[in-house]
Design a protein around this motif. Sequence first.
Motif, PDB file in Angstrom:
ATOM      1  N   UNK A 139       2.524  -3.873   4.871  1.00  0.00           N
ATOM      2  CA  UNK A 139       1.275  -3.745   5.498  1.00  0.00           C
ATOM      3  C   UNK A 139       0.789  -2.478   5.440  1.00  0.00           C
ATOM      4  N   UNK A 140       0.347  -2.302   6.493  1.00  0.00           N
ATOM      5  CA  UNK A 140       0.196  -0.722   6.982  1.00  0.00           C
ATOM      6  C   UNK A 140       1.220   0.055   7.222  1.00  0.00           C
TER       7      UNK A 140
ATOM      8  N   UNK B 189       2.102   3.704   6.608  1.00  0.00           N
ATOM      9  CA  UNK B 189       1.948   5.336   7.054  1.00  0.00           C
ATOM     10  C   UNK B 189       2.952   5.637   6.877  1.00  0.00           C
TER      11      UNK B 189
ATOM     12  N   UNK C 140     -14.632   5.845  -2.879  1.00  0.00           N
ATOM     13  CA  UNK C 140     -13.911   4.788  -1.970  1.00  0.00           C
ATOM     14  C   UNK C 140     -14.721   3.558  -1.250  1.00  0.00           C
ATOM     15  N   UNK C 141     -15.127   4.139   0.013  1.00  0.00           N
ATOM     16  CA  UNK C 141     -15.894   3.200   0.974  1.00  0.00           C
ATOM     17  C   UNK C 141     -17.049   2.398   0.056  1.00  0.00           C
TER      18      UNK C 141
ATOM     19  N   UNK D  42       1.709   7.579   3.495  1.00  0.00           N
ATOM     20  CA  UNK D  42       1.415   8.945   4.057  1.00  0.00           C
ATOM     21  C   UNK D  42       2.480  10.190   4.434  1.00  0.00           C
TER      22      UNK D  42
ATOM     23  N   UNK E  10      -4.425   1.844  12.327  1.00  0.00           N
ATOM     24  CA  UNK E  10      -3.992   2.681  12.549  1.00  0.00           C
ATOM     25  C   UNK E  10      -4.563   4.218  11.349  1.00  0.00           C
TER      26      UNK E  10
ATOM     27  N   UNK F 271      -5.374   2.083  17.961  1.00  0.00           N
ATOM     28  CA  UNK F 271      -5.044   0.810  17.839  1.00  0.00           C
ATOM     29  C   UNK F 271      -5.000  -0.529  19.032  1.00  0.00           C
TER      30      UNK F 271
ATOM     31  N   UNK G 280      -5.982   6.759  10.060  1.00  0.00           N
ATOM     32  CA  UNK G 280      -5.332   8.668   9.358  1.00  0.00           C
ATOM     33  C   UNK G 280      -6.540   9.442   9.974  1.00  0.00           C
TER      34      UNK G 280
ATOM     35  N   UNK H 282     -10.707   2.035   3.622  1.00  0.00           N
ATOM     36  CA  UNK H 282     -11.354   2.479   4.478  1.00  0.00           C
ATOM     37  C   UNK H 282     -11.005   3.692   4.887  1.00  0.00           C
TER      38      UNK H 282
ATOM     39  N   UNK I 101       0.490  -1.120  -0.566  1.00  0.00           N
ATOM     40  CA  UNK I 101      -0.139   0.093  -0.002  1.00  0.00           C
ATOM     41  C   UNK I 101       0.267   1.500   0.193  1.00  0.00           C
TER      42      UNK I 101
ATOM     43  N   UNK J 137       3.494   1.800  19.390  1.00  0.00           N
ATOM     44  CA  UNK J 137       2.237   2.289  19.388  1.00  0.00           C
ATOM     45  C   UNK J 137       1.276   1.486  20.288  1.00  0.00           C
TER      46      UNK J 137
ATOM     47  N   UNK K 253      -8.808   6.168   4.347  1.00  0.00           N
ATOM     48  CA  UNK K 253      -8.977   6.901   3.746  1.00  0.00           C
ATOM     49  C   UNK K 253      -9.673   7.832   3.078  1.00  0.00           C
TER      50      UNK K 253
ATOM     51  N   UNK L  27      -5.382  -5.658   4.395  1.00  0.00           N
ATOM     52  CA  UNK L  27      -4.733  -4.268   5.144  1.00  0.00           C
ATOM     53  C   UNK L  27      -5.002  -3.278   4.135  1.00  0.00           C
TER      54      UNK L  27
ATOM     55  N   UNK M 251     -15.064   0.024  -2.183  1.00  0.00           N
ATOM     56  CA  UNK M 251     -14.450  -0.984  -1.099  1.00  0.00           C
ATOM     57  C   UNK M 251     -15.194  -2.212  -0.572  1.00  0.00           C
TER      58      UNK M 251
ATOM     59  N   UNK N 271      -7.151  -0.060   5.045  1.00  0.00           N
ATOM     60  CA  UNK N 271      -5.913   1.753   4.830  1.00  0.00           C
ATOM     61  C   UNK N 271      -7.289   2.399   3.686  1.00  0.00           C
TER      62      UNK N 271
ATOM     63  N   UNK O 265      -3.547   7.378  -5.385  1.00  0.00           N
ATOM     64  CA  UNK O 265      -4.773   5.872  -4.695  1.00  0.00           C
ATOM     65  C   UNK O 265      -5.947   6.207  -4.778  1.00  0.00           C
TER      66      UNK O 265
ATOM     67  N   UNK P 155       2.365  11.059  14.976  1.00  0.00           N
ATOM     68  CA  UNK P 155       1.831   9.165  14.236  1.00  0.00           C
ATOM     69  C   UNK P 155       4.038   9.144  14.849  1.00  0.00           C
TER      70      UNK P 155
END
Lengths: 347, 293
Positions: free
Chosen positions: A126-127, A131, A310-311, A134, B35, B29, B37, B97, A73, B234, B99, B91, A314, B95, A265, B226
């Motif tokens: 992953x996340x 991050x 987006x939501x 981001x 996390x 978390x 965002x 969702x 991602x 975290x 965003x 993941x 998904x 992510x 994205x 962050x």
Amino acid sequence: MIMESTDMTEGRTGPHRNLSVPLARLGYAAALLVLLAATSGLEGYDLFLASSILSYAISAMGLNVLMGYNGQISLGHGAFFAIGAYTAAICIDRFAVPFTLTPVIAGIVGMGAGWLIGKPALRLEGVYLALATFGLAIATPTVLRSDLFAEWTGGVQGLFLGIEPAPEWMGLDLDQSIYLTVVAYFGLFAFLTLRLVQGLNGKAWIATRDNPIAARAMGFDVTRAKTRAFVFSVLACSVGGALQAVAVQFVAPDSFPFFLSIALFTAVVVGGLCSPLLGPLLGAAFIVLVPNVTEEIWQGGSWAVYGGVIIGVIAIQSRGLAGIMTGITSWVRDRITGQTTTRYERK
Amino acid sequence: MTFFLEQLIIGLSSGGIYAIMALALVMIYKSTGHVNLAQGEMAVFSTFIAWTLVQTGMPLWPAILLTVAVSFVGAIVLERVVVRPFAEADDLVVVAVFVGLFLSIHSLAGAIWNYEVKPFPSAFSDGSVSLMVDLSIRTHTLGSLVTTGAVLTAVWIFFRYTQLGLALRAAADNRESSRLVGINVSLMLALGWGLAAGIGAVAGVMIAPVTFLDPGMGLAPLIFALAGALLGGITSPFGAALGGLIVGVLEAMISAYVPYGIEFRELIALMLILSVLLVRPAGLFGEIVARRV
């Protein structure tokens, strides 16, 4: 998430192979002809929009390889888009490089930057990669605005790109020459993406995404697969950025806000993950055309539309607009031929 | 020397706000493994609610309390309706969702309150307090420092000494076992979100008088928070709070002493995030999670 198109059991084997390959090639050739025909069919602003969509589509193709096929991602590829755009601008502004060649240089510079950032970032999963990227997306605009590089980047004012149209004898005006250049690069990247995705690289990417440990056990070099996907996505993003800068003929920090990374994205997710060409194309059209409509209704309206879509995508159709399109075409085909298409689904 | 002390206090004050935000991140978390965002945007939205209440003539302190309550409830609803359906997804979906949530909250704030930059009243009296011979500090800076301390202590007492806090910790730690001893885990997850939004609202109200209020305000604090949360770990509330303070002081020092430092603050936060994730992914105080293969 079901991503049937990438299932390893599906592929170009079986009885349909002999027919489907030439048919697909015919389809690509026809699409390219349509794009070329648009040169004379469209003019002015419409041609500019088409150039924009295609250059965003190139970036989205790269990002789709990274996120869809390789499952990594990134929320920060706007940074590479900006690097590409600024490289093109500086090349034209300082060294009078012909604009048709700037994407090549932008690609090389972008890959260098991608290597610098990707080398540490790719150890994240992953996340955490999301991050870190981001953070990259948030930091990029402030760096572009900095006085430190203002001599090169033009600081807050930005740079104008003086672009020469094609030679007289070709009979093309400025918009048309830019558009044709964009189409050429788009064709190149469409070809590259398809070759990579359908070849051994693609298998390695999908295997790495679905089960890195099994992939390693089967002899795939997982790190190399990830790095290749990342480098290709960065290459595509910086070339797309360079072409976009050429199409707009102007770069400034405000053209590459934090929102740009999110827009890329969005293009990938909304267009459809794992649809190598159609998804990025539809996603790019989405992010170029939607703000044109929504920004007139209310400032920041496109944020709302992106967020909601987006939501929605998904939640309902995880393969995005491309998934909807394929769904419709296969439904129509089934009606005509009177048989149901067999599908293989993962999970 | 006075200059240094001045910068230190400014750094601690903004670091305190990052600490609260980092704590909010940790809260979500720990309870859900996500996390958030959209944390910064949620805090900004809450601050706008407080602003509206003040505009209608309500005194600031009651307005802040009401805002915290509203944010608490709002976040629980948000978790139930938007986030919960995707809780077990992979993941990329999660992510995406977040965003989506980020963009929606941001534009909703923009649509309701428009993009004009608005001044926000300080919760403390104007003017400054003199600490030493030639060292004086704005009351707001000092006040937000004290508030941070109070919030952090309250959160610590809540988790350490109350039944509910214990249940929350248990639910975060081991869902199955908590369910077996009769804890309503689903409620605890929602509560985690509510608490995070509540303390996020406090952070927003404290930072708005300094940065002014506009929908884009949450972005920079989010990246610093962050960085703080990752630096401290975290999974550790204490670590995250300390990390937030460290990042705040670092930011102030770099802005004050390094040439072009102000312009590269975000980049430095990014480098910090990257290096922490690479050198010690669990952070200073976080627990190292072993994963089953």
